[in-house]
Write a protein that holds these residues in place. Structure first.
Motif, short mmCIF file in Angstrom:
data_model
loop_
_atom_site.label_atom_id
_atom_site.label_comp_id
_atom_site.label_asym_id
_atom_site.label_seq_id
_atom_site.Cartn_x
_atom_site.Cartn_y
_atom_site.Cartn_z
N LYS A 130 1.90 1.72 -3.59
CA LYS A 130 0.77 2.46 -4.42
C LYS A 130 0.65 3.95 -4.04
CE LYS A 130 -1.49 -2.15 -4.46
NZ LYS A 130 -2.62 -3.01 -4.01
N ARG A 131 0.72 4.17 -2.82
CA ARG A 131 0.53 5.55 -2.30
C ARG A 131 1.61 6.36 -3.01
NH1 ARG A 131 0.30 6.66 3.91
NH2 ARG A 131 -0.59 4.50 3.47
N PHE A 153 -6.41 3.87 0.53
CA PHE A 153 -5.15 3.97 0.88
C PHE A 153 -4.67 4.49 2.20
CE2 PHE A 153 -3.60 3.19 -3.85
CZ PHE A 153 -4.11 2.10 -3.89
N TRP A 203 -4.97 2.68 -9.22
CA TRP A 203 -4.56 3.20 -7.76
C TRP A 203 -5.04 4.55 -7.53
CZ3 TRP A 203 1.09 1.21 -8.27
CH2 TRP A 203 1.30 -0.15 -8.19
N GLU A 262 -6.40 -4.26 6.18
CA GLU A 262 -5.64 -5.27 5.35
C GLU A 262 -4.74 -6.09 5.79
OE1 GLU A 262 -2.29 -4.63 2.00
OE2 GLU A 262 -4.08 -3.44 1.47
N THR A 276 0.83 -1.20 0.01
CA THR A 276 -0.26 0.11 0.15
C THR A 276 0.86 1.16 -0.12
OG1 THR A 276 -1.83 -0.99 1.16
CG2 THR A 276 -1.64 1.23 0.96
N ILE A 300 -5.19 0.31 5.58
CA ILE A 300 -3.72 -0.64 5.77
C ILE A 300 -4.00 -1.46 7.01
CG2 ILE A 300 -1.39 -0.54 6.25
CD1 ILE A 300 -1.15 2.15 4.70
#
Length: 117
Positions: free
Chosen positions: A13-14, A52, A43, A60, A10, A57
């Motif tokens: 991706k961020r 995100f 994304w 997740e 994550t 997180i």
């Protein structure tokens, strides 16, 4: 050439999405991070929906942590059983060793005594 399916963290991706918002092109990001260009708009959408965030997180990671905790609890239980088994075996061994003495005859003579003449 086909690429393998990879999972990206994550935070990665961020990082990519924030670089896009700072003006970097999708093509440049794709090349620099070695990711498919079609992933970046996906994304971006997820980022804008808040997927995100730190809470996302944590959500997740929660199943992963729960699985790990369950495995550790099983390990602790197994070790507790082994410890109890070893304690019982040790006590049983001691009682067998001490079982050779008699109230009437006493403990068996040691061979190092050499016998009294």
């Amino acid at each position: 050439m086909t690429k393998k399916h990879r999972r990206h963290s994550t935070s990665k991706k961020r990082e990519v999405v924030e670089a896009y918002f700072n003006g970097e092109s999708i093509r440049a990001l794709s090349q620099r991070h070695d990711i498919c260009r079609t992933l970046i708009p996906i994304w971006i959408d997820k980022y804008e929906r808040g997927e995100f965030d730190d809470d996302a997180i944590e959500e997740e990671l929660l199943p992963e942590y729960e699985t790990r905790i369950a495995a550790l609890e099983r390990l602790v239980g197994r070790q507790a059983l082994e410890i109890e088994f070893l304690k019982t075996a040790r006590a049983h061994t001691r009682s067998q060793r001490n079982g050779s003495t008699s109230v009437i005859t006493g403990p068996s003579a040691s061979r190092s005594d050499g016998g009294a003449n």
